[in-house]
Design a protein around this motif. Structure first.
Motif, PDB file in Angstrom:
ATOM      1  N   THR A  38     132.509 100.028  64.823  1.00 23.37           N
ATOM      2  CA  THR A  38     133.218  99.786  66.080  1.00 23.37           C
ATOM      3  C   THR A  38     133.134  98.300  66.437  1.00 23.37           C
ATOM      4  O   THR A  38     132.103  97.661  66.245  1.00 23.37           O
ATOM      5  N   LYS A  54     137.125 105.012  61.448  1.00 21.01           N
ATOM      6  CA  LYS A  54     136.704 106.415  61.357  1.00 21.01           C
ATOM      7  C   LYS A  54     136.999 106.956  59.962  1.00 21.01           C
ATOM      8  O   LYS A  54     137.780 106.385  59.215  1.00 21.01           O
ATOM      9  N   TYR A  97     139.912 104.534  55.102  1.00 22.64           N
ATOM     10  CA  TYR A  97     139.443 104.736  56.469  1.00 22.64           C
ATOM     11  C   TYR A  97     140.636 104.836  57.398  1.00 22.64           C
ATOM     12  O   TYR A  97     141.769 104.523  57.029  1.00 22.64           O
ATOM     13  N   VAL A  98     140.369 105.302  58.592  1.00 24.26           N
ATOM     14  CA  VAL A  98     141.368 105.337  59.656  1.00 24.26           C
ATOM     15  C   VAL A  98     140.895 104.362  60.719  1.00 24.26           C
ATOM     16  O   VAL A  98     139.735 104.407  61.140  1.00 24.26           O
ATOM     17  N   MET A  99     141.787 103.471  61.131  1.00 22.95           N
ATOM     18  CA  MET A  99     141.473 102.488  62.164  1.00 22.95           C
ATOM     19  C   MET A  99     142.137 102.927  63.468  1.00 22.95           C
ATOM     20  O   MET A  99     143.348 103.118  63.511  1.00 22.95           O
ATOM     21  N   GLN A 100     141.323 103.099  64.498  1.00 20.17           N
ATOM     22  CA  GLN A 100     141.853 103.392  65.823  1.00 20.17           C
ATOM     23  C   GLN A 100     141.834 102.102  66.617  1.00 20.17           C
ATOM     24  O   GLN A 100     140.809 101.425  66.686  1.00 20.17           O
ATOM     25  N   ASP A 139     142.922 100.097  70.293  1.00 16.63           N
ATOM     26  CA  ASP A 139     143.276 100.205  71.706  1.00 16.63           C
ATOM     27  C   ASP A 139     143.158  98.808  72.299  1.00 16.63           C
ATOM     28  O   ASP A 139     142.089  98.206  72.271  1.00 16.63           O
ATOM     29  N   ARG A 147     148.172 101.055  71.475  1.00 15.29           N
ATOM     30  CA  ARG A 147     147.150 101.974  70.984  1.00 15.29           C
ATOM     31  C   ARG A 147     147.734 102.784  69.852  1.00 15.29           C
ATOM     32  O   ARG A 147     148.943 102.980  69.784  1.00 15.29           O
ATOM     33  N   GLY A 148     146.858 103.183  68.965  1.00 14.10           N
ATOM     34  CA  GLY A 148     147.325 103.987  67.844  1.00 14.10           C
ATOM     35  C   GLY A 148     146.331 104.020  66.715  1.00 14.10           C
ATOM     36  O   GLY A 148     145.174 103.597  66.866  1.00 14.10           O
ATOM     37  N   ASN A 149     146.783 104.534  65.593  1.00 15.09           N
ATOM     38  CA  ASN A 149     145.952 104.697  64.409  1.00 15.09           C
ATOM     39  C   ASN A 149     146.625 104.070  63.199  1.00 15.09           C
ATOM     40  O   ASN A 149     147.849 104.062  63.107  1.00 15.09           O
ATOM     41  N   THR A 174     146.079 104.162  58.867  1.00 21.00           N
ATOM     42  CA  THR A 174     145.385 104.668  57.696  1.00 21.00           C
ATOM     43  C   THR A 174     145.424 103.588  56.627  1.00 21.00           C
ATOM     44  O   THR A 174     146.485 103.014  56.363  1.00 21.00           O
ATOM     45  N   ALA A 212     150.561 102.523  59.914  1.00 27.31           N
ATOM     46  CA  ALA A 212     150.114 102.504  61.309  1.00 27.31           C
ATOM     47  C   ALA A 212     151.187 103.124  62.197  1.00 27.31           C
ATOM     48  O   ALA A 212     152.382 102.898  61.997  1.00 27.31           O
TER      49      ALA A 212
END
Length: 154
Positions: free
Chosen positions: A43, A67, A75-78, A80, A89-91, A93, A109
């Motif tokens: 984080t 995550k 990985y997945v990036m969140q 904000d 905001r979003g995700n 991969t 994304a």
């Protein structure tokens, strides 16, 4: 807003993975980043400054969480971010695959943009997103090349 594509880095997958976890490198790769600090396992918090078209550059707070990390593959990036002119905001991969001559990154994304910055129009936002992505990948390439030249130490 969807941003996706791929990029091949001229280095080993583990080295690319390590770059993508390093807040110092990430801040160099994020156009407009003023600071980025590791706040926990995967984080980060920071501040970025970006302007889009007629919306002048303003500072935005940024929170990023990595995550579902599978080292050194994916990985997945969140994301904000918030500022006086809006939010994103979003995700995203990220997948890393070994290929001949390096590591191929595939990214996808899905971001939501709101506030005054969203008022500039989808077409302009898409162009800015592509430009910022290219700048970030170029910065990562430079850092990777420097590390490989220095024998991986940094």
């Amino acid at each position: 807003m969807i941003v996706d594509g791929e990029h091949t880095f001229p280095g080993p997958r583990q080295t690319v993975w390590d770059l993508l976890q390093d807040p110092e490198v990430l801040s160099k790769a994020m156009p407009g980043a003023r600071k980025l600090h590791l706040t926990g396992d995967g984080t980060y918090e920071g501040v970025i400054r970006i302007g889009v078209g007629p919306v002048t550059a303003a500072e935005w707070s940024l929170n990023v969480a990595l995550k579902d990390r599978v080292e050194p593959e994916s990985y997945v990036m969140q994301v904000d971010s918030k500022g006086a002119l809006g939010f994103t905001r979003g995700n995203a991969t990220v997948n890393l695959n070994e290929v001949e001559g390096g590591t191929r990154m595939r990214y996808h994304a899905d971001l939501s943009v709101g506030g005054k910055v969203a008022g500039v129009g989808q077409r302009l936002l898409d162009q800015v997103a592509k430009m910022l992505t290219k700048q970030g990948l170029d910065a990562l390439n430079k850092e990777l090349e420097a590390r490989l030249r220095d024998g991986g130490a940094r």
